[in-house]
Design a protein around this motif. Structure first.
Motif, PDB file in Angstrom:
ATOM      1  N   MET A   1       0.843  -1.195   0.000  1.00  0.00           N
ATOM      2  CA  MET A   1       0.000   0.000   0.000  1.00  0.00           C
ATOM      3  C   MET A   1       0.880   1.246   0.000  1.00  0.00           C
ATOM      4  N   ALA A   2       0.320   2.289  -0.531  1.00  0.00           N
ATOM      5  CA  ALA A   2       1.055   3.557  -0.559  1.00  0.00           C
ATOM      6  C   ALA A   2       0.066   4.703  -0.519  1.00  0.00           C
ATOM      7  N   ARG A   3       0.480   5.744   0.185  1.00  0.00           N
ATOM      8  CA  ARG A   3      -0.348   6.945   0.175  1.00  0.00           C
ATOM      9  C   ARG A   3      -0.180   7.662  -1.161  1.00  0.00           C
ATOM     10  N   ARG A   4      -1.243   8.278  -1.633  1.00  0.00           N
ATOM     11  CA  ARG A   4      -1.137   9.029  -2.888  1.00  0.00           C
ATOM     12  C   ARG A   4      -1.423  10.507  -2.636  1.00  0.00           C
ATOM     13  N   ASP A   5      -0.886  11.361  -3.499  1.00  0.00           N
ATOM     14  CA  ASP A   5      -1.134  12.804  -3.394  1.00  0.00           C
ATOM     15  C   ASP A   5      -2.558  13.115  -3.823  1.00  0.00           C
ATOM     16  N   VAL A   6      -3.231  13.959  -3.047  1.00  0.00           N
ATOM     17  CA  VAL A   6      -4.612  14.342  -3.337  1.00  0.00           C
ATOM     18  C   VAL A   6      -4.622  15.680  -4.085  1.00  0.00           C
ATOM     19  N   LEU A   7      -5.332  15.736  -5.203  1.00  0.00           N
ATOM     20  CA  LEU A   7      -5.471  16.988  -5.961  1.00  0.00           C
ATOM     21  C   LEU A   7      -6.258  17.991  -5.120  1.00  0.00           C
ATOM     22  N   LEU A   8      -5.836  19.254  -5.175  1.00  0.00           N
ATOM     23  CA  LEU A   8      -6.492  20.282  -4.369  1.00  0.00           C
ATOM     24  C   LEU A   8      -7.233  21.301  -5.233  1.00  0.00           C
ATOM     25  N   ASP A  34      -4.673   1.872  -1.905  1.00  0.00           N
ATOM     26  CA  ASP A  34      -4.002   3.172  -1.766  1.00  0.00           C
ATOM     27  C   ASP A  34      -4.988   4.260  -1.344  1.00  0.00           C
ATOM     28  N   LEU A  35      -6.199   4.210  -1.911  1.00  0.00           N
ATOM     29  CA  LEU A  35      -7.219   5.195  -1.541  1.00  0.00           C
ATOM     30  C   LEU A  35      -7.547   5.075  -0.061  1.00  0.00           C
ATOM     31  N   LEU A  36      -7.701   3.829   0.415  1.00  0.00           N
ATOM     32  CA  LEU A  36      -8.031   3.621   1.829  1.00  0.00           C
ATOM     33  C   LEU A  36      -6.898   4.126   2.720  1.00  0.00           C
ATOM     34  N   GLU A  37      -5.658   3.828   2.343  1.00  0.00           N
ATOM     35  CA  GLU A  37      -4.532   4.276   3.165  1.00  0.00           C
ATOM     36  C   GLU A  37      -4.461   5.808   3.210  1.00  0.00           C
ATOM     37  N   THR A  38      -4.693   6.426   2.068  1.00  0.00           N
ATOM     38  CA  THR A  38      -4.659   7.894   1.986  1.00  0.00           C
ATOM     39  C   THR A  38      -5.787   8.503   2.817  1.00  0.00           C
ATOM     40  N   ALA A  49     -11.352   7.994  -6.572  1.00  0.00           N
ATOM     41  CA  ALA A  49     -10.175   7.834  -7.433  1.00  0.00           C
ATOM     42  C   ALA A  49      -9.753   9.140  -8.129  1.00  0.00           C
ATOM     43  N   PRO A  50     -10.695   9.941  -8.684  1.00  0.00           N
ATOM     44  CA  PRO A  50     -10.241  11.150  -9.380  1.00  0.00           C
ATOM     45  C   PRO A  50      -9.499  12.132  -8.468  1.00  0.00           C
ATOM     46  N   GLN A  51      -9.725  12.051  -7.155  1.00  0.00           N
ATOM     47  CA  GLN A  51      -9.004  12.944  -6.237  1.00  0.00           C
ATOM     48  C   GLN A  51      -7.520  12.612  -6.179  1.00  0.00           C
ATOM     49  N   VAL A  52      -7.156  11.374  -6.567  1.00  0.00           N
ATOM     50  CA  VAL A  52      -5.732  11.044  -6.639  1.00  0.00           C
ATOM     51  C   VAL A  52      -5.304  10.944  -8.101  1.00  0.00           C
ATOM     52  N   ASP A  53      -6.031  11.667  -8.964  1.00  0.00           N
ATOM     53  CA  ASP A  53      -5.652  11.828 -10.372  1.00  0.00           C
ATOM     54  C   ASP A  53      -5.832  10.549 -11.198  1.00  0.00           C
TER      55      ASP A  53
END
Ligand code: ZN
Length: 167
Positions: A1-8, A34-38, A49-53
């Protein structure tokens, strides 16, 4: 798992429409993880999903008190809705802001699992509102679009203040 950057906000990519998921493969499972971890790192109660591009119709949420009930909805669609109410919403893509949004608080939703199996669920209260908020992201909509005119005025004023401070 990995955290992903969230679009702002106001990133224009948050306004794009996500496409249906067709491949129920390992990449999809990884994306859900990844979404859950973030989401849990924030902590927030939902993320799409679109929030992490990634423009795919996938969202995750966990509205349980102890954050022990992760839920994944692939290609979700609302079949029925009732009981409109005003709820204070926040969003990982609009940090530090909140606003009252009017939404249905009882919905019936159809979606697929990560394995592609179809299922239907009835959701109430926070779960219903959270799903509708995340579903909006899949169609390029944000909660700030749904504020009352007064709410939008306040939101814009707060943004202007923020910009002036940053300048
Ligand atoms: Zn959001």
């Amino acid at each position: 798992m990995a955290r992903r950057d969230v679009l702002l906000f106001p990133d224009p990519r948050l306004r794009l429409i996500s496409q249906p998921v067709e491949d129920f493969d390992a990449d999809l499972a990884q994306l859900a993880d990844d979404l859950l971890e973030t989401m849990y790192a924030e902590p927030a109660i939902g993320l799409s999903a679109p929030q992490v591009d990634v423009r795919r119709r996938l969202l995750v949420m966990d509205v349980s008190e102890k954050k022990t009930r992760p839920e994944v909805f692939v290609n979700p669609e609302v079949l029925a809705s009732a009981s409109m109410g005003w709820i204070e919403e926040r969003c990982m893509s609009v940090p530090g802001r909140s606003g009252l949004v009017r939404r249905a608080t009882e919905i019936k939703v159809r979606a697929q699992t990560l394995q592609g199996e179809s299922f239907e669920r009835r959701l109430k209260g926070l779960a219903a509102v959270c799903l509708l908020h995340e579903l909006d992201h899949l169609d390029g909509r944000l909660f700030v679009d749904r504020l009352s005119w007064l709410g939008r005025l306040r939101f814009r004023a707060a943004l202007a203040l923020q910009t002036r401070r940053a300048a």
